[in-house]
Design an enzyme around this catalytic site. Structure first.
Site, PDB file in Angstrom:
ATOM      1  CG  PHE A 119     -10.200   6.522   5.244  1.00  0.00           C
ATOM      2  CD1 PHE A 119     -10.653   5.994   6.440  1.00  0.00           C
ATOM      3  CD2 PHE A 119      -8.961   7.156   5.220  1.00  0.00           C
ATOM      4  CE1 PHE A 119      -9.887   6.097   7.594  1.00  0.00           C
ATOM      5  CE2 PHE A 119      -8.191   7.253   6.369  1.00  0.00           C
ATOM      6  CZ  PHE A 119      -8.656   6.723   7.565  1.00  0.00           C
ATOM      7  CG  LEU A 121      -7.404  11.036   8.578  1.00  0.00           C
ATOM      8  CD1 LEU A 121      -8.266  11.163   9.824  1.00  0.00           C
ATOM      9  CD2 LEU A 121      -6.397   9.892   8.785  1.00  0.00           C
ATOM     10  CB  ILE A 153     -11.180  11.828  -0.472  1.00  0.00           C
ATOM     11  CG1 ILE A 153     -10.969  12.889   0.633  1.00  0.00           C
ATOM     12  CG2 ILE A 153     -11.895  10.582   0.069  1.00  0.00           C
ATOM     13  CD1 ILE A 153     -10.010  12.523   1.743  1.00  0.00           C
ATOM     14  NE  ARG A 240      -0.069   3.812   7.534  1.00  0.00           N
ATOM     15  CZ  ARG A 240      -0.159   4.372   8.733  1.00  0.00           C
ATOM     16  NH1 ARG A 240      -0.051   3.628   9.824  1.00  0.00           N
ATOM     17  NH2 ARG A 240      -0.362   5.666   8.852  1.00  0.00           N
ATOM     18  CD  GLN A 276      27.918 -11.416 -17.758  1.00  0.00           C
ATOM     19  OE1 GLN A 276      28.739 -10.559 -17.434  1.00  0.00           O
ATOM     20  NE2 GLN A 276      28.217 -12.698 -17.791  1.00  0.00           N
ATOM     21  CD  GLN A 343      18.045   2.721 -17.844  1.00  0.00           C
ATOM     22  OE1 GLN A 343      17.194   3.523 -17.485  1.00  0.00           O
ATOM     23  NE2 GLN A 343      19.080   3.066 -18.585  1.00  0.00           N
ATOM     24  CD  GLU A 370      -4.379   3.776   2.684  1.00  0.00           C
ATOM     25  OE1 GLU A 370      -4.394   3.238   3.798  1.00  0.00           O
ATOM     26  OE2 GLU A 370      -5.188   3.546   1.777  1.00  0.00           O
TER      27      GLU A 370
END
Ligand code: FAD
Length: 393
Positions: A119, A121, A153, A240, A276, A343, A370
């Site tokens: 594509f 553009l 592209i 998208r 935790q 992490q 996009e």
């Protein structure tokens, strides 16, 4: 499509991913394009998952295809980007706007992997605003002659045909309306170059190309002349959603990785998963997964409703809106989730040898290509405010 067909597609995608993983690993560490992304896709017949069966595809609905892309992106944003280029923004506009002859020429071949699509553009001086593009075409008998440069592209140097967006040569004012043209890439008048200065997504082909008096048959124009902007924007709804789905795959893979590592790795006399603060990272990744999954499902349903009722502009608007939300949310969620995963992996996390860091450096581009974060936010806000608040006027 029935449930058995759906299962078979997912099984083929799973087999593809398992075969791809060790090859992708090597190519990633060597920072080189992974040709197996294409050859294995051909082998497992997954190059036209949402394409109608009569044109050589697998006939999947939008949600099934979204799930396939999420699974593929667990293997990396590079492999998934190939499918976005080939299918979501490659086959899509040809299917929706191509003549019967154009569809016949490109779609079955691309489903078999004999044609690779892209594509085109973006240009060096036209990104978020494609209307600032300078690529031109002129009619000469039954040919269109193209001149111009397209930049950044995906599949740009491996494509055998690109959906190129161009303006009529010399046109100004109201006559300067973009058209969409399928351009075959063979010949000396189409020069291509791979772009290597990338901080991630090494296994994906990102290219630029220059067309100099490059000829294509006039029947390769998609839809009506001058309708290219609309075609590009419609295609980006499909593109998208593919980016959002891929980002869900990033998050899913990060979750798989941290759940394993948090049980294996011991510090302070216990698995780190019993600390935790490590659990907090895991909880945040799961929240990113659950919210992205829900938004993608809603967006895919809206896109599917629009596909089934193509003349209904309200359904297309709704799909555009939902997909922009999903793309914005999932790409930011993937970025944060992969940072949490890095992490949890501690010092090993900050290394290309481990999957979390590879996802982190790859998925950053999903907030750019996009349609950038900023463009998605404006799209969402102006959809709520109304047409007179459109930011680009
Ligand atoms: C790896 C990769 C693959 C790609 N693949 C493709 C492809 O296959 N096909 C294709 O056509 N393109 C492709 N692109 C190009 C991509 O879609 C563009 O990079 C993107 O749309 C942004 O355009 P730009 O880079 O010119 O940035 P610009 O448009 O110059 O934007 C720069 C910054 O300004 C902001 N900005 C611009 N306008 C506004 C505004 N009105 N209001 C607020 N902020 C604004 C942007 O959000 C951004 O933060 C790819 C890019 C990359 C990096």
């Amino acid at each position: 499509m029935n449930a058995d067909e759906q299962k078979k597609i997912m099984a083929d995608v799973e087999a593809y991913c398992q075969e791809l993983r060790p090859i992708e690993e090597v190519c990633y560490l060597e920072h080189k394009f992974n040709e197996a992304i294409v050859s294995l896709a051909k082998k497992h017949n997954i190059m036209g998952i949402p394409v109608p069966k009569e044109l050589g595809g697998r006939g999947a609905d939008s949600l099934t295809y979204a799930r396939c892309l999420a699974r593929i992106n667990q293997e990396g944003t590079g492999p998934r980007t190939f499918f976005s280029g080939q299918t979501s923004i490659g086959q899509f506009p040809i299917l929706k706007y191509g003549s019967v002859a154009t569809k016949k020429k490109y779609i079955p071949a691309s489903c078999k992997g004999d044609a690779i699509l892209a594509f085109g553009l973006t240009e060096p001086d036209a990104g978020s605003n494609p209307l600032e593009g300078t690529t031109t075409y002129r009619r000469q008998g039954d040919k269109l002659i193209l001149n111009g440069v397209k930049y950044l592209i995906s599949n740009g140097t491996i494509a055998t045909a690109v959906n190129v967006f161009a303006f009529p040569e010399g046109a100004t004012g109201a006559d300067r309306r973009m058209s969409a043209i399928v351009v075959d890439t063979a010949g000396a008048s189409f020069e291509k170059e791979q772009l290597h200065a990338k901080p991630g997504m090494f296994t994906s082909d990102t290219g630029m190309f220059q067309m100099t008096e490059h000829e294509v048959p006039a029947e390769n124009m998609l839809g009506e002349e001058g309708n290219g902007f609309r075609i590009a924007m419609h295609t980006l709804v499909s593109g998208r959603l593919s980016v959002a789905s891929g980002c869900l795959g990033v998050i899913e893979d990060c979750l798989i990785e941290v759940l394993r590592y948090a049980k294996e790795r011991h510090q302070h006399g216990k698995p780190i998963g019993k600390h935790q603060l490590v659990q907090e990272h895991i909880a945040m990744i799961e929240m990113a997964r659950a919210t992205s999954d829900a938004m993608i499902e809603r967006a895919a349903m809206a896109k599917e409703a629009s596909e089934l009722d193509p003349k209904n502009s309200e359904k297309l608007k709704e799909a555009d809106f939902r997909v922009a939300q999903a793309k914005f949310h999932a790409s930011n969620a993937a970025w944060q989730a992969s940072d949490h995963a890095v992490q949890v992996f501690g010092g090993r996390g900050w290394s290309e040898l481990y999957r979390p860091f590879r996802h982190l450096q790859d998925c950053r581009v999903c907030r750019i290509y996009e349609g950038t974060d900023e463009i998605m936010k404006m799209k969402i806000a102006t959809a709520l405010l109304g047409k007179e608040y459109e930011a680009f006027k």
